[in-house]
Design a protein around this motif. Sequence first.
Motif, PDB file in Angstrom:
ATOM      1  N   LEU A  13       0.981  -1.065   0.055  1.00  0.00           N
ATOM      2  CA  LEU A  13       0.108  -0.035  -0.127  1.00  0.00           C
ATOM      3  C   LEU A  13       0.705   1.239  -0.095  1.00  0.00           C
ATOM      4  O   LEU A  13       0.064   2.341  -0.230  1.00  0.00           O
ATOM      5  CB  LEU A  13      -0.893   0.108   1.302  1.00  0.00           C
ATOM      6  CG  LEU A  13      -1.880  -1.074   1.188  1.00  0.00           C
ATOM      7  CD1 LEU A  13      -2.463  -1.702   2.397  1.00  0.00           C
ATOM      8  CD2 LEU A  13      -3.088  -0.956   0.319  1.00  0.00           C
ATOM      9  N   ARG A  14       2.264   1.162   0.333  1.00  0.00           N
ATOM     10  CA  ARG A  14       3.178   2.462   0.276  1.00  0.00           C
ATOM     11  C   ARG A  14       3.664   2.489  -0.933  1.00  0.00           C
ATOM     12  O   ARG A  14       4.329   3.387  -1.044  1.00  0.00           O
ATOM     13  CB  ARG A  14       4.088   2.053   1.434  1.00  0.00           C
ATOM     14  CG  ARG A  14       3.356   2.210   2.814  1.00  0.00           C
ATOM     15  CD  ARG A  14       4.458   1.669   3.886  1.00  0.00           C
ATOM     16  NE  ARG A  14       4.897   0.365   3.601  1.00  0.00           N
ATOM     17  CZ  ARG A  14       5.578  -0.293   4.249  1.00  0.00           C
ATOM     18  NH1 ARG A  14       6.002   0.160   5.450  1.00  0.00           N
ATOM     19  NH2 ARG A  14       5.862  -1.608   4.050  1.00  0.00           N
ATOM     20  N   LEU A  15       3.205   1.637  -2.012  1.00  0.00           N
ATOM     21  CA  LEU A  15       4.003   1.784  -3.377  1.00  0.00           C
ATOM     22  C   LEU A  15       3.882   3.248  -3.959  1.00  0.00           C
ATOM     23  O   LEU A  15       4.840   3.758  -4.145  1.00  0.00           O
ATOM     24  CB  LEU A  15       3.503   0.631  -4.203  1.00  0.00           C
ATOM     25  CG  LEU A  15       4.347   0.533  -5.521  1.00  0.00           C
ATOM     26  CD1 LEU A  15       5.672   0.349  -5.419  1.00  0.00           C
ATOM     27  CD2 LEU A  15       3.606  -0.688  -6.432  1.00  0.00           C
ATOM     28  N   GLU A  16       2.701   3.697  -3.781  1.00  0.00           N
ATOM     29  CA  GLU A  16       2.336   4.979  -4.573  1.00  0.00           C
ATOM     30  C   GLU A  16       3.600   6.012  -3.849  1.00  0.00           C
ATOM     31  O   GLU A  16       4.206   6.730  -4.420  1.00  0.00           O
ATOM     32  CB  GLU A  16       1.037   5.316  -4.331  1.00  0.00           C
ATOM     33  CG  GLU A  16       0.863   6.787  -5.102  1.00  0.00           C
ATOM     34  CD  GLU A  16      -0.620   7.252  -4.703  1.00  0.00           C
ATOM     35  OE1 GLU A  16      -1.650   6.569  -4.336  1.00  0.00           O
ATOM     36  OE2 GLU A  16      -0.773   8.324  -4.958  1.00  0.00           O
ATOM     37  N   GLN A  17       3.434   6.163  -2.628  1.00  0.00           N
ATOM     38  CA  GLN A  17       4.237   6.886  -1.914  1.00  0.00           C
ATOM     39  C   GLN A  17       5.874   6.608  -1.985  1.00  0.00           C
ATOM     40  O   GLN A  17       6.519   7.505  -2.318  1.00  0.00           O
ATOM     41  CB  GLN A  17       4.092   6.630  -0.325  1.00  0.00           C
ATOM     42  CG  GLN A  17       4.584   7.878   0.536  1.00  0.00           C
ATOM     43  CD  GLN A  17       4.278   7.297   2.260  1.00  0.00           C
ATOM     44  OE1 GLN A  17       3.475   6.579   2.367  1.00  0.00           O
ATOM     45  NE2 GLN A  17       4.918   7.838   3.142  1.00  0.00           N
ATOM     46  N   LEU A  73       7.090   5.302  -4.870  1.00  0.00           N
ATOM     47  CA  LEU A  73       7.427   5.798  -6.430  1.00  0.00           C
ATOM     48  C   LEU A  73       7.699   7.234  -6.210  1.00  0.00           C
ATOM     49  O   LEU A  73       8.402   7.796  -7.113  1.00  0.00           O
ATOM     50  CB  LEU A  73       6.418   5.304  -7.269  1.00  0.00           C
ATOM     51  CG  LEU A  73       6.187   3.722  -7.563  1.00  0.00           C
ATOM     52  CD1 LEU A  73       5.098   3.582  -8.129  1.00  0.00           C
ATOM     53  CD2 LEU A  73       7.607   3.172  -8.177  1.00  0.00           C
ATOM     54  N   HIS A  85       8.604   9.244  -3.883  1.00  0.00           N
ATOM     55  CA  HIS A  85       9.449   9.720  -2.748  1.00  0.00           C
ATOM     56  C   HIS A  85      10.642  10.733  -3.451  1.00  0.00           C
ATOM     57  O   HIS A  85      10.952  10.673  -4.407  1.00  0.00           O
ATOM     58  CB  HIS A  85      10.386   8.416  -2.125  1.00  0.00           C
ATOM     59  CG  HIS A  85      11.499   8.889  -1.350  1.00  0.00           C
ATOM     60  ND1 HIS A  85      11.170   9.250  -0.360  1.00  0.00           N
ATOM     61  CD2 HIS A  85      12.489   8.682  -1.716  1.00  0.00           C
ATOM     62  CE1 HIS A  85      12.440   9.515   0.146  1.00  0.00           C
ATOM     63  NE2 HIS A  85      13.471   9.045  -0.700  1.00  0.00           N
ATOM     64  N   GLN A  86      10.633  11.523  -2.410  1.00  0.00           N
ATOM     65  CA  GLN A  86      11.838  12.794  -2.630  1.00  0.00           C
ATOM     66  C   GLN A  86      12.345  13.105  -1.448  1.00  0.00           C
ATOM     67  O   GLN A  86      12.146  12.883  -0.369  1.00  0.00           O
ATOM     68  CB  GLN A  86      11.031  13.918  -3.206  1.00  0.00           C
ATOM     69  CG  GLN A  86      10.701  14.006  -4.532  1.00  0.00           C
ATOM     70  CD  GLN A  86      10.093  15.285  -4.994  1.00  0.00           C
ATOM     71  OE1 GLN A  86       9.368  16.060  -4.250  1.00  0.00           O
ATOM     72  NE2 GLN A  86      10.664  15.721  -6.184  1.00  0.00           N
TER      73      GLN A  86
END
Lengths: 483, 188, 401
Positions: free
Chosen positions: C390-394, C396, C398-399
């Motif tokens: 579920l954290r994949l979007e976050q 991808l 990421h900065q």
Amino acid sequence: MATTATLPQINKPLAQELNPSLVEGNLSYHEVTEQVCEIVEGAVHRNWYIGFAISFSIFLMMVGMLGYQLFTGVGVWGNNAPVAWAWDITNFVFWIGIGHAGTLISAVLFLFRQKWRTSINRAAEAMTLFAVACAAIYPVMHTGRPWRTYWLFPVPNLDLNMWQNFRSPLMWDVFAISTYGSVSAVFWYMGLIPDLATLRDRAAVAGKHTRAMILGVFSLGWRFSARHWTNYEKMYLLLAAISTPLVLSVHSIVSFDFATSVIPGWHTTIFPPYFVAGAVFSGFAMVQTLLLVTRWALGLENLITSKHLDNMNKIILATGMIVGYAYATEFFIAWYSANQYERFVFFNRAFGPYWWAYALMVSCNVLSPQIFWVKSLRTNVIVTFIMSIFVNIGMWFERFVIIASSLHRDFMPSSWGYFQPSYVDICTFIGTFGFFMTLFLLFLRFIPCIALSEVKGAMAAQAHLPGHEPVKGTTPVHAGGHH
Amino acid sequence: MGLMSFFAPRVPKGVYGLMAEYDGPDTLLEACKAVRDAGYKKTDSFSPFPIHGMEEALGLPESKVGKIAILFSFTGASIALLMQWWTGAEGYPLIVGGKPLFAFEPSIPITFELTVLLSAFSSVALMLALNGLPRFNHPVFGAKNFDRVGDDRFMLLIEKSDPKFDETATRQLLEATHPKSTQVVESN
Amino acid sequence: MSGHDNLAGLTDRWYLDDSTWSKVRNALLFVALIGWIGCGAGLALDPDRFYKSYLVGFAYATFTCLGGLFFLQVMYLTGSAWSVTVRRIVEHLVAAIPACAVLFIPVVLGIHHLYEWSHVEEVSKDPILSQKSGFLNVEGFIIRGVVFFAIWSFIAWKITSQSLAQDKDQSIAHMDTASRWSAPGLVFTFLTVSLAAFDWLMSLAPHWYSTIFGLYIFAGGGWTFISTMMIICQLFRKNGILAKSITVEHYHDLGKWMFATTAFWSYIAFSQYMLIWYANLPEETIWYKIRWEGGWEVLSYLLIVGHFFFPFLVLLARGSKRNLGLMFGMAFWVLFIQYIDLYFVIMPNFYKSPAPHWLDLFGWLAPVGTVGVVFWSRFRGKALVPVGDLRLEQALGHQNI
């Protein structure tokens, strides 16, 4: 191009589980400011005066004890051959260790992007400074002539006519502790500047000009400019990056005081990381103790949430296990070394005259934190509070065990002995708690105990995470949220 | 009433710049990008906390703090090593515990500490120097609502000294970014 | 707020096509085969040297995988989001731990070539070793080895299987289960890795002891692990695989971990060396003394410069961690220097001066190639990123600050 996979959809409850809200109750930026500033701007609560009176009296007792020691001599302490280094160094290491959590929370958790740290770092850093102040009392007083403290530093002077022995770990300590104290103070003060500026502006609006002027001077004329924030953030990142190895070095160097010697029980290579883990462990426990009281007294439950307790207790559990790992390794290697002195010291530590201290240490530091495997106990305020006291006791005894039990039966059985503290020892130690609490209460009264600009920055960052709401009162911009 | 007015009597000396106020970091960031794309250079924004992406939105160069601080850290290391070598091996040579008068092994801890000390202090000094702080008096302190930037206000300033500055056109540009309000900031 | 459309990673293909997969698998099989053929020849021609060279390669491969196990658990425990993008690669590397158990067999077979304490005759004549025989004996060594690998394989299986199951149902329960296993898992990993380091490497000098030794070896494993990740990700990138999912931000974070592990290893290595130097006890200093003479001092200096100064100073700068070419080169340097480190730990116990041997190459190639084959075979038919996390979007998007 076609999307090859669909991302899991994040709804609100899931988002909460992945990235729990840092601030409870959907507060706006203004509400956060109000809540935190109210503590330093509002009327002083009666309980604060009571707490301050008690702490200050205990502090005065310490002053009395130190004065008595100064005029009579260090002989009023209980340390004597063979345990020539006992209560004072135990307390020194104890307080230095307590200090480590502040830097750890501000620096290491910052580097690990643990946003939850923002609501506790200010208080934890303050605690670091006060703990270092308490620790510094011991070596300075143990010199017997505190007015000669400058002899510890490489200041050319005619009354000494020689140079310090920099090959001695005790000199490394001088440099480590003074660097640590000053860098932590600067780190703390730098974090404070934007918040002092906020307080300054509020005082000016309220028409309190003297207050605004004083705060204006201390906030260095900060004006929240983006051009300033750029350099400020870089500086803050650098200080965090510098403080991380610094905090490791400080307790490592404290451990070198012991480990460079040839005394069995002291000379073991795992001491540096073991001491650091123990310091973090005890420091987090002290942060828990203080924050639980603070958040209850000041009604900060929405900013210091049960998620904080949970995270902190996890770190306590983890560092407690590392400390347990070190105890086990030491024991195992003492046996494995097949060195009769090593074996004797560790057997004596667990089953000799100080067996009770060892048992207390193991049960407080390794056994009792195991209850934190249960989540409901990690978020339970009372359990957390009791455990934090246990850990503080356990970690004090760890230092006592290392120091006293390794010394009291040295290579020559004819000079074996048993250390007992004098009443001056005990009262001075209790007094340092008064000193510590006095400083902490002053801090709570005069300085925002929650880092406002950091909490708001963390709120803004969280609003951008999948499934999270924008901060109350602000308009989100959809296009270009990610770039 | 300007907030820092007690430091100096305020004598208006004309326009310092135009200031627009926004309700949050996102709207401010968008406005900054619009102003940057319009070619303005002498701009600044004000917010209660550093906003992620602001350097890019305002077109600010990367901070120099780190690059200069590294020089000081080398200085710290050199001072520490020189001090330990000279005092131990030259100034007051004395054999203690059978250790050599100078060796790298026992010199590392103090070298490390002084490296850290100088890097930390120089980062802070550089931050203050590059920011021109402390500075207690500044025209923006006179802006309306500026005393709430530390609380929850988000502002964007375009200075008059910008070559592209034109009171009417610049105001129109700012109005197009949907601010809560715009105002003229006076010099002091 | 959602930013689906701006995530470049979504345009990547998240599955390998079969031809790429089999091409790489064949190449790795070939490497492993060459390694084993060389080892076989070595066993026939010079078995003594074979076991010694092989031990270096075995420790190299195993501790690298264990570094991955450590990393995986820490990422779950800290709720790290950025690492989700690269987590599948870590999982496959960790899944090679059972293969390391097989690689352990030659070490057991060569026990009498490697470990002085395995000779019962000699031990009975040595007053110190005879006191240690309760721990240092052949049966105990084998049983402990089996137990270690059983524990590691179990933890690895528990955690990686959750992630694979999550690919299918995208349920957060898998993440929670993996995190729950990571906590006790990390405790057991720590304990067993130290004991393994004592068993396999410290006991090569059976009279010598150092409590920090387990951490020393573990730190080196973490170092090679993170550098291996850097190399795999960049090789993917060069071949257009996950090229947009793993962004410079993720490389920056991998670079930070390389820097952190460099610093940590140096801290541990310095602590061990300085404390032994300072206390100056003969039974301890002997370990370093033999490494300061007979040509071994070249390796000692190489480690100080190559394991600490060089990577530390290069990785310190933000710019270098975001410079992919530089990081690619640095990762290879790390892999080389860590080999030197293990060589420095193992070989001076047997040889008075360094004598490189062709078997050093094959003894390294065989275990590393085997781990590579097992690692790669796991990629077949599985998504290259944990698509159910579920954290994949976050992750991808990421900065770094």
